[in-house]
Write an enzyme that holds these catalytic residues in place. Structure first.
Site, PDB file in Angstrom:
ATOM      1  N   ARG A   1      33.133  89.886 -13.629  1.00 32.01           N
ATOM      2  CA  ARG A   1      32.341  88.929 -12.866  1.00 32.01           C
ATOM      3  C   ARG A   1      31.716  87.926 -13.820  1.00 32.01           C
ATOM      4  O   ARG A   1      31.218  88.303 -14.897  1.00 32.01           O
ATOM      5  CB  ARG A   1      31.217  89.626 -12.089  1.00 32.01           C
ATOM      6  CG  ARG A   1      31.649  90.269 -10.787  1.00 32.01           C
ATOM      7  CD  ARG A   1      32.027  89.235  -9.723  1.00 32.01           C
ATOM      8  NE  ARG A   1      32.455  89.845  -8.476  1.00 32.01           N
ATOM      9  CZ  ARG A   1      33.715  90.151  -8.149  1.00 32.01           C
ATOM     10  NH1 ARG A   1      34.696  89.888  -8.989  1.00 32.01           N
ATOM     11  NH2 ARG A   1      34.003  90.680  -6.983  1.00 32.01           N
TER      12      ARG A   1
ATOM     13  N   GLU B   1      31.446  80.132  -8.991  1.00 35.28           N
ATOM     14  CA  GLU B   1      32.797  79.706  -8.587  1.00 35.28           C
ATOM     15  C   GLU B   1      32.754  78.881  -7.312  1.00 35.28           C
ATOM     16  O   GLU B   1      31.952  79.170  -6.427  1.00 35.28           O
ATOM     17  CB  GLU B   1      33.678  80.953  -8.385  1.00 35.28           C
ATOM     18  CG  GLU B   1      33.849  81.717  -9.691  1.00 35.28           C
ATOM     19  CD  GLU B   1      34.562  83.054  -9.516  1.00 35.28           C
ATOM     20  OE1 GLU B   1      34.942  83.396  -8.383  1.00 35.28           O
ATOM     21  OE2 GLU B   1      34.729  83.750 -10.518  1.00 35.28           O
TER      22      GLU B   1
ATOM     23  N   HIS C   1      40.133  82.672 -10.942  1.00 36.83           N
ATOM     24  CA  HIS C   1      39.885  83.976 -10.288  1.00 36.83           C
ATOM     25  C   HIS C   1      41.138  84.460  -9.534  1.00 36.83           C
ATOM     26  O   HIS C   1      41.135  84.603  -8.306  1.00 36.83           O
ATOM     27  CB  HIS C   1      38.692  83.892  -9.329  1.00 36.83           C
ATOM     28  CG  HIS C   1      38.104  85.230  -9.000  1.00 36.83           C
ATOM     29  ND1 HIS C   1      36.762  85.414  -8.741  1.00 36.83           N
ATOM     30  CD2 HIS C   1      38.671  86.462  -8.870  1.00 36.83           C
ATOM     31  CE1 HIS C   1      36.536  86.695  -8.462  1.00 36.83           C
ATOM     32  NE2 HIS C   1      37.684  87.352  -8.529  1.00 36.83           N
TER      33      HIS C   1
HETATM   34  P1  NAP Z   1      34.787 100.789 -11.203  1.00 33.28           P
HETATM   35  O1  NAP Z   1      35.886 101.789 -11.184  1.00 33.28           O
HETATM   36  O2  NAP Z   1      33.544 101.070 -10.432  1.00 33.28           O
HETATM   37  O3  NAP Z   1      34.410 100.534 -12.728  1.00 33.28           O
HETATM   38  C1  NAP Z   1      33.255  99.868 -13.128  1.00 33.28           C
HETATM   39  C2  NAP Z   1      32.849 100.422 -14.479  1.00 33.28           C
HETATM   40  O4  NAP Z   1      31.742  99.685 -14.962  1.00 33.28           O
HETATM   41  C3  NAP Z   1      32.433 101.889 -14.408  1.00 33.28           C
HETATM   42  O5  NAP Z   1      33.130 102.590 -15.385  1.00 33.28           O
HETATM   43  C4  NAP Z   1      30.937 101.878 -14.715  1.00 33.28           C
HETATM   44  O6  NAP Z   1      30.588 103.037 -15.496  1.00 33.28           O
HETATM   45  C5  NAP Z   1      30.758 100.573 -15.498  1.00 33.28           C
HETATM   46  N1  NAP Z   1      29.443  99.999 -15.255  1.00 33.28           N
HETATM   47  C6  NAP Z   1      28.867  99.741 -14.060  1.00 33.28           C
HETATM   48  N2  NAP Z   1      27.647  99.234 -14.240  1.00 33.28           N
HETATM   49  C7  NAP Z   1      27.446  99.180 -15.576  1.00 33.28           C
HETATM   50  C8  NAP Z   1      26.361  98.760 -16.386  1.00 33.28           C
HETATM   51  N3  NAP Z   1      25.221  98.297 -15.843  1.00 33.28           N
HETATM   52  N4  NAP Z   1      26.504  98.841 -17.717  1.00 33.28           N
HETATM   53  C9  NAP Z   1      27.639  99.306 -18.277  1.00 33.28           C
HETATM   54  N5  NAP Z   1      28.708  99.723 -17.559  1.00 33.28           N
HETATM   55  C10 NAP Z   1      28.598  99.660 -16.221  1.00 33.28           C
HETATM   56  O7  NAP Z   1      35.290  99.388 -10.691  1.00 33.28           O
HETATM   57  P2  NAP Z   1      36.744  98.737 -10.845  1.00 33.28           P
HETATM   58  O8  NAP Z   1      37.556  99.032  -9.662  1.00 33.28           O
HETATM   59  O9  NAP Z   1      37.277  99.050 -12.196  1.00 33.28           O
HETATM   60  O10 NAP Z   1      36.314  97.168 -10.778  1.00 33.28           O
HETATM   61  C11 NAP Z   1      35.449  96.656 -11.752  1.00 33.28           C
HETATM   62  C12 NAP Z   1      35.026  95.231 -11.447  1.00 33.28           C
HETATM   63  O11 NAP Z   1      36.115  94.355 -11.662  1.00 33.28           O
HETATM   64  C13 NAP Z   1      34.620  94.942  -9.999  1.00 33.28           C
HETATM   65  O12 NAP Z   1      33.285  95.336  -9.744  1.00 33.28           O
HETATM   66  C14 NAP Z   1      34.816  93.448  -9.888  1.00 33.28           C
HETATM   67  O13 NAP Z   1      33.616  92.776 -10.202  1.00 33.28           O
HETATM   68  C15 NAP Z   1      35.863  93.141 -10.944  1.00 33.28           C
HETATM   69  N6  NAP Z   1      37.151  92.688 -10.342  1.00 33.28           N
HETATM   70  C16 NAP Z   1      37.604  91.444 -10.643  1.00 33.28           C
HETATM   71  C17 NAP Z   1      38.817  91.028 -10.114  1.00 33.28           C
HETATM   72  C18 NAP Z   1      39.373  89.675 -10.419  1.00 33.28           C
HETATM   73  O14 NAP Z   1      40.158  89.168  -9.628  1.00 33.28           O
HETATM   74  N7  NAP Z   1      39.031  89.072 -11.548  1.00 33.28           N
HETATM   75  C19 NAP Z   1      39.529  91.858  -9.271  1.00 33.28           C
HETATM   76  C20 NAP Z   1      39.037  93.107  -9.005  1.00 33.28           C
HETATM   77  C21 NAP Z   1      37.837  93.524  -9.556  1.00 33.28           C
HETATM   78  P3  NAP Z   1      29.111 103.665 -15.413  1.00 33.28           P
HETATM   79  O15 NAP Z   1      28.830 103.888 -13.955  1.00 33.28           O
HETATM   80  O16 NAP Z   1      29.186 104.925 -16.222  1.00 33.28           O
HETATM   81  O17 NAP Z   1      28.203 102.666 -16.018  1.00 33.28           O
HETATM   82  C1  8YV Z   2      39.115  89.051  -5.136  1.00 31.74           C
HETATM   83  C2  8YV Z   2      37.829  90.524  -6.785  1.00 31.74           C
HETATM   84  O1  8YV Z   2      39.536  87.830  -5.632  1.00 31.74           O
HETATM   85  O2  8YV Z   2      38.217  92.632  -5.816  1.00 31.74           O
HETATM   86  C3  8YV Z   2      37.437  91.905  -6.433  1.00 31.74           C
HETATM   87  O3  8YV Z   2      36.308  92.302  -6.813  1.00 31.74           O
HETATM   88  O4  8YV Z   2      37.153  89.863  -7.505  1.00 31.74           O
HETATM   89  C4  8YV Z   2      39.111  89.974  -6.309  1.00 31.74           C
HETATM   90  O5  8YV Z   2      40.071  90.949  -6.063  1.00 31.74           O
HETATM   91  C5  8YV Z   2      37.869  88.798  -4.417  1.00 31.74           C
HETATM   92  O6  8YV Z   2      37.161  89.942  -4.123  1.00 31.74           O
HETATM   93  C6  8YV Z   2      38.152  88.065  -3.137  1.00 31.74           C
HETATM   94  O7  8YV Z   2      36.942  87.794  -2.523  1.00 31.74           O
END
Ligand code: NAP
Ligand code: 8YV
Length: 326
Positions: free
Chosen positions: A236, A265, A283
């Site tokens: 993010r 964004e 994104h």
């Molecule tokens: P997840 O499995 O919940 O992983 C998040 C990780 O972050 C966990 O290991 C957590 O471990 C750690 N974390 C949370 N809060 C923290 C903090 N304050 N300090 C340090 N570590 C922290 O989630 P995921 O499915 O991997 O997704 C992660 C993130 O990717 C989403 O929340 C989203 O913002 C982003 N994302 C972006 C896209 C894109 O299109 N660019 C797409 C999908 C997701 P702990 O709980 O041990 O801290």
């Molecule tokens: C999407 C994402 O682009 O899953 C997330 O957290 O950032 C992306 O997969 C977004 O959520 C669409 O709103």
């Protein structure tokens, strides 16, 4: 046993939503669409009918409070920092997200972005398209390489682990920072982000947004990465101090950055747009037709499961204890 119809259950769709999710909601429920999550766009009588929200937009406490019959908020996306899930939990409202179905796609994108950043592949392609290969000669050797790099992952969760597996295959060493060490993983754990940044040269952020991570990647973290440092953000934009990042790119505090996400964004700061050592994406981490359709299906499955009395498939942590009450 006859199954009661769900066609009289009002599901609100504020703003844009994937068309397959909309089609499934329209087929199963009474779908109500409004331009944005603003209760004043709904007549009083209509507000009292809304039992579910499906969206990919900010859902704040005031909006939740304005909908007295609300039971569930189905968020399109795994990151749900735009939804006030703590407030939803306090009101007994379920929040769901779309984990797992996008993990591999986002990890693929992260590796592409890392390679684009370190090996300047978009710039090399522009060189070819602009006729410079023919007119001027070969694209200059890149200062950056993945060879010998030490990767640090900020947020080793589902996506972070998928990125780590890919990085292992690329021959990089891996360390990480989370609030808690991950069981069964032998990558080096660092209890603070600063400690991680001091011990790696390639920081990949896949941490969620929210107050706990707000501007966590700041000038001190970037300085700790050092002049060969590469920062990639696929999590993010809010987790980064973008002014500090633009300054670090401009003055050589770090080598380069690859960014898929931004704080505001689709507005990208001018200083980042100007940075030749930044590789920028709009994104697109999960943005393939395949994966976005899977996310749409999971969102709709959550709503259907909930209103069939089976509970939510993928509740977020804050609302895991919220029970079906109809
Ligand atoms: P997840 O499995 O919940 O992983 C998040 C990780 O972050 C966990 O290991 C957590 O471990 C750690 N974390 C949370 N809060 C923290 C903090 N304050 N300090 C340090 N570590 C922290 O989630 P995921 O499915 O991997 O997704 C992660 C993130 O990717 C989403 O929340 C989203 O913002 C982003 N994302 C972006 C896209 C894109 O299109 N660019 C797409 C999908 C997701 P702990 O709980 O041990 O801290
Ligand atoms: C999407 C994402 O682009 O899953 C997330 O957290 O950032 C992306 O997969 C977004 O959520 C669409 O709103």
């Amino acid at each position: 046993m006859t199954v009661a119809s769900t066609k009289d259950i009002a599901i609100l769709i504020p703003g844009r939503l994937h068309e397959h999710a909309v089609a499934r909601i329209e087929a199963a429920f009474d779908a109500i669409r409004i331009e944005r999550a603003d209760a004043s766009l709904l007549p009083e009588g209509e507000r009292a009918r809304i039992r579910g929200i499906a969206g990919m937009t900010r859902i704040d406490a005031a909006f939740i409070d304005a909908l007295p019959a609300l039971e569930i908020i189905a968020n399109f996306g795994v990151g749900y920092d735009a939804v006030d899930a703590a407030h939803a939990a306090s009101k007994g409202v379920m929040v769901t997200n779309t984990p797992d179905v996008l993990t591999e796609e986002v990890a693929d994108t992260a590796l592409g972005l890392l390679l684009n950043t370190v090996r300047e592949l978009p710039k090399a392609e522009r060189w070819l398209r602009d006729g410079k290969w023919r007119r001027t000669g070969a694209y200059p050797f890149t200062r950056g390489t993945l060879r010998g790099r030490k990767a640090g992952i900020f947020g080793l969760g589902r996506i972070g682990l998928a990125i780590a597996r890919r990085l292992e295959a690329f021959g990089l060493s891996i360390a990480y920072h989370n609030r808690n060490p991950v069981a069964g993983v032998d990558y080096a754990y660092h209890p603070t982000l600063l400690d991680l940044a001091r011990n790696v040269d390639t920081l990949i952020s896949v941490a969620p947004g929210g107050t706990a991570t707000d501007k966590a990647v700041n000038a001190q973290i970037l300085a700790a990465l050092g002049p060969e440092g590469v920062f990639v953000n696929i999590g993010r934009g809010s987790t980064v101090d973008e002014d500090a990042l633009a300054a670090a790119l401009a003055d050589g505090t770090i080598l380069a950055a690859g960014l898929d996400v931004f704080a505001d964004e689709p507005n990208v700061p001018e200083a980042l747009l100007r940075a030749e050592n930044a590789s920028l994406l709009p994104h697109v981490g999960s943005a393939s037709q395949h994966t976005r359709r899977a996310m749409a299906d999971l969102l709709a499955d959550n709503l259907e499961g909930w209103f069939a009395g089976r509970g939510a498939l993928t509740p977020v942590a804050e609302t895991r204890a919220v029970a079906v009450r109809h």
